[in-house]
Design a protein around this motif. Structure first.
Motif, PDB file in Angstrom:
ATOM      1  N   VAL A   1       1.122  -4.920  -8.389  1.00  0.00           N
ATOM      2  CA  VAL A   1       1.253  -4.415  -7.021  1.00  0.00           C
ATOM      3  C   VAL A   1       1.550  -2.921  -7.078  1.00  0.00           C
ATOM      4  N   ALA A   2       0.712  -2.138  -6.387  1.00  0.00           N
ATOM      5  CA  ALA A   2       0.904  -0.682  -6.397  1.00  0.00           C
ATOM      6  C   ALA A   2       1.714  -0.222  -5.192  1.00  0.00           C
ATOM      7  N   THR A   3       1.304  -0.676  -4.021  1.00  0.00           N
ATOM      8  CA  THR A   3       2.022  -0.275  -2.806  1.00  0.00           C
ATOM      9  C   THR A   3       2.132  -1.453  -1.858  1.00  0.00           C
ATOM     10  N   ASN A   4       3.212  -1.487  -1.106  1.00  0.00           N
ATOM     11  CA  ASN A   4       3.327  -2.445  -0.021  1.00  0.00           C
ATOM     12  C   ASN A   4       2.612  -1.889   1.199  1.00  0.00           C
ATOM     13  N   GLY A   5       2.403  -2.760   2.193  1.00  0.00           N
ATOM     14  CA  GLY A   5       1.679  -2.340   3.381  1.00  0.00           C
ATOM     15  C   GLY A   5       2.619  -1.921   4.500  1.00  0.00           C
TER      16      GLY A   5
ATOM     17  N   MET B   1       2.765  -2.059   8.840  1.00  0.00           N
ATOM     18  CA  MET B   1       2.149  -2.538  10.081  1.00  0.00           C
ATOM     19  C   MET B   1       2.614  -1.664  11.246  1.00  0.00           C
TER      20      MET B   1
ATOM     21  N   GLY C   1      -1.489  -2.947   1.854  1.00  0.00           N
ATOM     22  CA  GLY C   1      -0.858  -2.992   0.545  1.00  0.00           C
ATOM     23  C   GLY C   1      -1.942  -3.001  -0.512  1.00  0.00           C
ATOM     24  N   THR C   2      -1.634  -2.500  -1.693  1.00  0.00           N
ATOM     25  CA  THR C   2      -2.665  -2.450  -2.734  1.00  0.00           C
ATOM     26  C   THR C   2      -2.140  -3.035  -4.041  1.00  0.00           C
TER      27      THR C   2
ATOM     28  N   VAL D   1      -4.628  -5.453   0.581  1.00  0.00           N
ATOM     29  CA  VAL D   1      -4.088  -6.618   1.297  1.00  0.00           C
ATOM     30  C   VAL D   1      -3.681  -6.182   2.699  1.00  0.00           C
TER      31      VAL D   1
ATOM     32  N   LEU E   1      -2.323  -7.407   6.708  1.00  0.00           N
ATOM     33  CA  LEU E   1      -1.616  -8.445   7.462  1.00  0.00           C
ATOM     34  C   LEU E   1      -1.655  -8.068   8.934  1.00  0.00           C
TER      35      LEU E   1
ATOM     36  N   GLN F   1       9.428  -7.894   9.187  1.00  0.00           N
ATOM     37  CA  GLN F   1       9.096  -7.922   7.751  1.00  0.00           C
ATOM     38  C   GLN F   1       8.366  -9.222   7.434  1.00  0.00           C
ATOM     39  N   ALA F   2       7.353  -9.124   6.622  1.00  0.00           N
ATOM     40  CA  ALA F   2       6.600 -10.309   6.222  1.00  0.00           C
ATOM     41  C   ALA F   2       6.179 -10.171   4.759  1.00  0.00           C
ATOM     42  N   THR F   3       6.046 -11.323   4.107  1.00  0.00           N
ATOM     43  CA  THR F   3       5.635 -11.330   2.703  1.00  0.00           C
ATOM     44  C   THR F   3       4.299 -12.051   2.568  1.00  0.00           C
ATOM     45  N   VAL F   4       3.353 -11.372   1.949  1.00  0.00           N
ATOM     46  CA  VAL F   4       2.044 -11.964   1.683  1.00  0.00           C
ATOM     47  C   VAL F   4       1.973 -12.319   0.204  1.00  0.00           C
TER      48      VAL F   4
ATOM     49  N   GLN G   1       8.421  -3.368   4.628  1.00  0.00           N
ATOM     50  CA  GLN G   1       7.994  -4.058   5.839  1.00  0.00           C
ATOM     51  C   GLN G   1       6.998  -5.177   5.528  1.00  0.00           C
ATOM     52  N   THR G   2       5.990  -4.862   4.752  1.00  0.00           N
ATOM     53  CA  THR G   2       5.025  -5.876   4.356  1.00  0.00           C
ATOM     54  C   THR G   2       5.033  -5.962   2.841  1.00  0.00           C
ATOM     55  N   GLN G   3       5.657  -7.000   2.335  1.00  0.00           N
ATOM     56  CA  GLN G   3       5.783  -7.139   0.889  1.00  0.00           C
ATOM     57  C   GLN G   3       4.619  -7.942   0.332  1.00  0.00           C
TER      58      GLN G   3
END
Lengths: 156, 130
Positions: free
Chosen positions: A42-46, A48, A67-68, A130, A132, A148-151, B113-115
């Motif tokens: 995982v490079a970066t979170n996203g 929104m 996210g990337t 990625v 969301l 906050q959300a987790t994918v 925020q988006t993990q």
């Protein structure tokens, strides 16, 4: 006599260093097995952002970002995202939100944005984006506060 | 013969850390024969990041429902570029065979925020022999 012995010894030594002995080779065998593997980094979170009508909170919206992650695989695996189950919403938000995770990939494999599983048959490396999106229906709106959300991005 | 055996063992031991360290989890496929009520799999989760991460190991069935397996250890911190063995013992539950997924999970950058939770799952098939 000593001279003869020296000469005989030298001749014998030269005879021992014949071409056949010099050319002797032996192969060294190397074996290796590469089994199906997958590495996700995982490079970066996203991020929104909310739409003007406050019915969408999405990484697709203006100011949002995907996210990337980088994926490296031998092939023979599949990539997918799970439905979102881990969310945190502000107390002021009491209405239902539909969360839709999607992903796309570029690199060895080109995957258009999808929420379904994709088989990766050939080896290579990819950049996976990625996204969301959370949506509310009817008259419901996103409220002020932190979301906050987790994918879950799965390679198997 | 004994010398050849020693050489083979040395080669195998020498290759193990390389194979384990280059992947997020290895192996990702496997079939195990067992003469007991459970079968065991040893997997090697690896941390490809330049930072320490928290790693969790979970076992699921084919429908991604949790399986009551013994995992040692199931949660641990893994240093940068490191790998470690994890032993998973899966009960057959009375069946002659069982397919499970053993998954390595981590959220490398929490509190965002988006993990993104990265999940690497291997598929394993245990056969019960009588």
């Amino acid at each position: 006599m000593p001279l003869f012995r020296t000469a005989f010894g030298a001749a014998l030594l030269v005879a021992c260093l014949d071409d056949a002995a010099m050319a002797t080779t032996q192969n060294v065998i190397f074996n290796g097995t590469v089994t199906a593997t997958c590495t996700l980094v995982v490079a970066t979170n996203g991020t929104m952002t909310a739409s003007p009508d406050l019915q969408s909170l999405s990484s697709h919206n203006s100011g949002g970002s995907a996210g990337t992650a980088t994926l490296t695989t031998t092939g023979g695996v599949s990539l997918s995202v799970d439905p979102v189950t881990l969310t945190t919403v502000p107390a002021a938000d009491s209405t239902a939100t539909t969360w839709t995770p999607t992903y796309s990939a570029s690199g060895t494999h080109t995957i258009a944005e999808t929420g379904a599983s994709t088989a990766l048959t050939v080896p290579g490396a990819d950049l996976v984006s990625v996204h969301l999106a959370g949506t509310k229906g009817g008259s419901n709106r996103f409220a002020t506060g932190n979301y906050q959300a987790t994918v879950t991005l799965r390679c198997e | 013969m004994k010398h050849a055996l020693n050489l083979a063992m040395a080669a195998a031991i020498g290759l193990m850390p390389i194979a384990a360290g280059a992947q997020s989890m290895s192996p990702m496929r496997g079939e195990v024969n067992s003469f007991t009520d459970a079968f065991a799999v040893r997997v090697f989760p690896a941390n490809p990041y330049d930072q320490k991460i928290r790693v969790e190991i979970h076992v699921y069935d084919q429908d991604f429902q949790p399986v009551d397996a013994k995992i040692s250890p199931s949660v641990f911190q893994l240093g940068s570029q490191a790998s470690r063995p994890v032993l998973v013992v899966v009960p057959f539950g009375g069946a002659d065979g069982r397919k499970v997924r053993i998954c390595t999970e981590s959220i490398p950058f929490p509190n965002q925020q988006t993990q993104i939770k990265a999940q690497i799952c291997g598929k394993f098939f245990g056969h019960r022999k009588s």
